[in-house]
Design an enzyme around this catalytic site. Structure first.
Site, PDB file in Angstrom:
ATOM      1  N   TYR A  61      67.388  48.876  46.457  1.00  0.00           N
ATOM      2  CA  TYR A  61      68.797  49.268  46.398  1.00  0.00           C
ATOM      3  C   TYR A  61      69.404  48.508  45.223  1.00  0.00           C
ATOM      4  O   TYR A  61      69.386  47.279  45.189  1.00  0.00           O
ATOM      5  CB  TYR A  61      69.502  48.933  47.708  1.00  0.00           C
ATOM      6  CG  TYR A  61      68.886  49.633  48.900  1.00  0.00           C
ATOM      7  CD1 TYR A  61      69.284  50.922  49.256  1.00  0.00           C
ATOM      8  CD2 TYR A  61      67.878  49.027  49.650  1.00  0.00           C
ATOM      9  CE1 TYR A  61      68.707  51.575  50.333  1.00  0.00           C
ATOM     10  CE2 TYR A  61      67.298  49.676  50.727  1.00  0.00           C
ATOM     11  CZ  TYR A  61      67.710  50.942  51.061  1.00  0.00           C
ATOM     12  OH  TYR A  61      67.128  51.605  52.126  1.00  0.00           O
TER      13      TYR A  61
ATOM     14  N   GLN B 141      61.875  49.326  49.627  1.00  0.00           N
ATOM     15  CA  GLN B 141      63.046  50.130  49.272  1.00  0.00           C
ATOM     16  C   GLN B 141      63.975  49.313  48.380  1.00  0.00           C
ATOM     17  O   GLN B 141      64.463  48.253  48.785  1.00  0.00           O
ATOM     18  CB  GLN B 141      63.773  50.584  50.537  1.00  0.00           C
ATOM     19  CG  GLN B 141      62.924  51.491  51.424  1.00  0.00           C
ATOM     20  CD  GLN B 141      63.659  51.982  52.654  1.00  0.00           C
ATOM     21  OE1 GLN B 141      64.774  51.539  52.950  1.00  0.00           O
ATOM     22  NE2 GLN B 141      63.042  52.905  53.375  1.00  0.00           N
TER      23      GLN B 141
ATOM     24  N   HIS C  72      70.664  52.101  55.075  1.00  0.00           N
ATOM     25  CA  HIS C  72      70.646  52.146  53.628  1.00  0.00           C
ATOM     26  C   HIS C  72      72.002  51.650  53.121  1.00  0.00           C
ATOM     27  O   HIS C  72      73.021  51.787  53.799  1.00  0.00           O
ATOM     28  CB  HIS C  72      70.402  53.564  53.151  1.00  0.00           C
ATOM     29  CG  HIS C  72      69.039  54.088  53.511  1.00  0.00           C
ATOM     30  ND1 HIS C  72      68.604  55.349  53.134  1.00  0.00           N
ATOM     31  CD2 HIS C  72      68.017  53.533  54.195  1.00  0.00           C
ATOM     32  CE1 HIS C  72      67.372  55.534  53.570  1.00  0.00           C
ATOM     33  NE2 HIS C  72      67.007  54.459  54.230  1.00  0.00           N
TER      34      HIS C  72
ATOM     35  N   HIS D 254      61.082  46.289  55.197  1.00  0.00           N
ATOM     36  CA  HIS D 254      60.743  46.595  56.581  1.00  0.00           C
ATOM     37  C   HIS D 254      59.562  47.548  56.706  1.00  0.00           C
ATOM     38  O   HIS D 254      58.908  47.581  57.756  1.00  0.00           O
ATOM     39  CB  HIS D 254      61.966  47.186  57.300  1.00  0.00           C
ATOM     40  CG  HIS D 254      62.559  48.370  56.601  1.00  0.00           C
ATOM     41  ND1 HIS D 254      63.079  48.284  55.330  1.00  0.00           N
ATOM     42  CD2 HIS D 254      62.710  49.660  56.992  1.00  0.00           C
ATOM     43  CE1 HIS D 254      63.528  49.479  54.963  1.00  0.00           C
ATOM     44  NE2 HIS D 254      63.310  50.326  55.950  1.00  0.00           N
TER      45      HIS D 254
ATOM     46  N   HIS E 143      68.509  46.270  55.079  1.00  0.00           N
ATOM     47  CA  HIS E 143      67.216  45.941  55.668  1.00  0.00           C
ATOM     48  C   HIS E 143      66.787  44.531  55.245  1.00  0.00           C
ATOM     49  O   HIS E 143      67.247  44.016  54.222  1.00  0.00           O
ATOM     50  CB  HIS E 143      66.167  46.955  55.211  1.00  0.00           C
ATOM     51  CG  HIS E 143      66.374  48.324  55.769  1.00  0.00           C
ATOM     52  ND1 HIS E 143      66.223  48.618  57.100  1.00  0.00           N
ATOM     53  CD2 HIS E 143      66.723  49.496  55.166  1.00  0.00           C
ATOM     54  CE1 HIS E 143      66.452  49.915  57.302  1.00  0.00           C
ATOM     55  NE2 HIS E 143      66.771  50.470  56.147  1.00  0.00           N
TER      56      HIS E 143
END
Length: 220
Positions: A166, A164, A19, A155, A85
Site C-alpha cells: 500500500y 500487499q 485494505h 498476512h 494488515h
C-alpha cells in the site's frame, strides 16, 4: 511453541483488517494536508514488485493539485485509513525538478524511515489511529521531492506474490536543509519477490526478527 489454535486466532484477526490508503500528512503539527497526496483510485494493494505501480501506486503518475511545504528536519505524520494488515512501514524520498511531474519512472529514491517487528512480537502496522510518525532529514538539499509512504501487509506473504504493498506519494517542497544528496535506488528494482522481508510466513514459525526490503535508512 505455538499451537494450531493460536495460529487460527491470528489468521482470524488478520482477516478482520482492511485494505488502506494514505490520505494526508501533518507537518510539524500544523494540520492535516491532503492537497499534495497522489491518491490512488481504490484501496486495493499492489502485489507485483516489478510493476511501475510499485512506485506511487495505481495512477501514481497523475499529479495532485498542490505541493506541501516541508522544512528540512520536520516531524511528519502520515495518515492511513485504520485497520492496516500486519507488517512494516517505510518512507522514501526522490528529488525531482517539479513535484507535479508526471514522470515517475527512473527516479532515485532514498529511504528515510522504517519500522517493522517490535520486541513484543507486534508489528508496526496496524498503526495506532492509522498515524505513522517520521522525520525529514535535516541536511538534504532543498527543493521539490516526491515522498513515498508505504505499508506492507504480510498476512498472506508466505508465497510470492502474496505481500500487499500500500503506497502513497506526496508532492512536497523541502525548505532549508543542506547540500547532502543521498545514495539512491530505483523502483521497480529495489524490491525482489525473493526478499526475506517480502516472502515471509509471519504466523508459523512466528518470526523473532525482520529483514526490511530495500536499502538501509539514510542516516544523515
Amino acid at each position: 511453541m505455538f499451537g494450531l489454535s493460536y495460529i487460527c486466532v491470528l489468521l482470524l484477526a488478520s482477516s478482520s483488517l482492511a485494505h488502506v490508503r494514505m490520505t494526508a500528512i501533518n507537518v510539524n503539527s500544523a494540520g492535516w494536508d491532503s492537497t499534495g497526496v497522489r491518491l490512488p483510485p481504490s484501496n486495493s494493494p499492489v502485489t507485483d514488485v516489478t510493476s511501475n505501480d510499485i512506485i506511487c501506486n495505481v495512477n501514481g503518475a497523475t499529479p495532485a493539485s498542490g505541493i506541501t511545504t516541508v522544512p528540512a528536519g520536520a516531524s511528519v505524520q502520515a495518515q492511513w485509513d485504520p485497520g492496516a494488515h500486519p507488517g512494516p512501514n517505510l518512507v522514501y524520498m526522490a528529488k525531482v525538478s517539479d513535484a507535479k511531474t508526471s514522470t515517475i519512472t527512473g527516479l532515485g529514491w532514498f529511504k528515510i524511515s522504517e519500522d517493522g517487528l517490535h520486541s513484543d512480537g507486534t508489528w508496526s502496522s496496524p498503526l495506532p489511529n492509522g498515524i505513522y510518525n517520521f522525520k525529514i532529514p535535516s541536511d538534504i538539499e532543498p527543493g521539490n521531492y516526491l515522498l513515498r509512504v508505504e505499508t506492507i501487509g504480510l498476512h498472506v506473504a508466505s508465497t510470492y506474490p502474496g505481500a500487499q504493498f500500500y503506497i502513497g506519494c506526496v508532492q512536497i517542497n523541502v525548505t532549508g536543509g543542506g547540500s547532502v544528496s543521498p545514495a539512491t535506488v530505483s523502483f521497480p528494482g529495489a524490491y525482489h519477490g525473493s526478499d526475506p522481508g517480502i516472502t515471509i510466513n509471519i504466523y508459523y514459525p512466528v518470526p523473532t526478527s525482520y529483514t526490511f526490503p530495500g536499502p538501509p535508512v539514510f542516516s544523515g
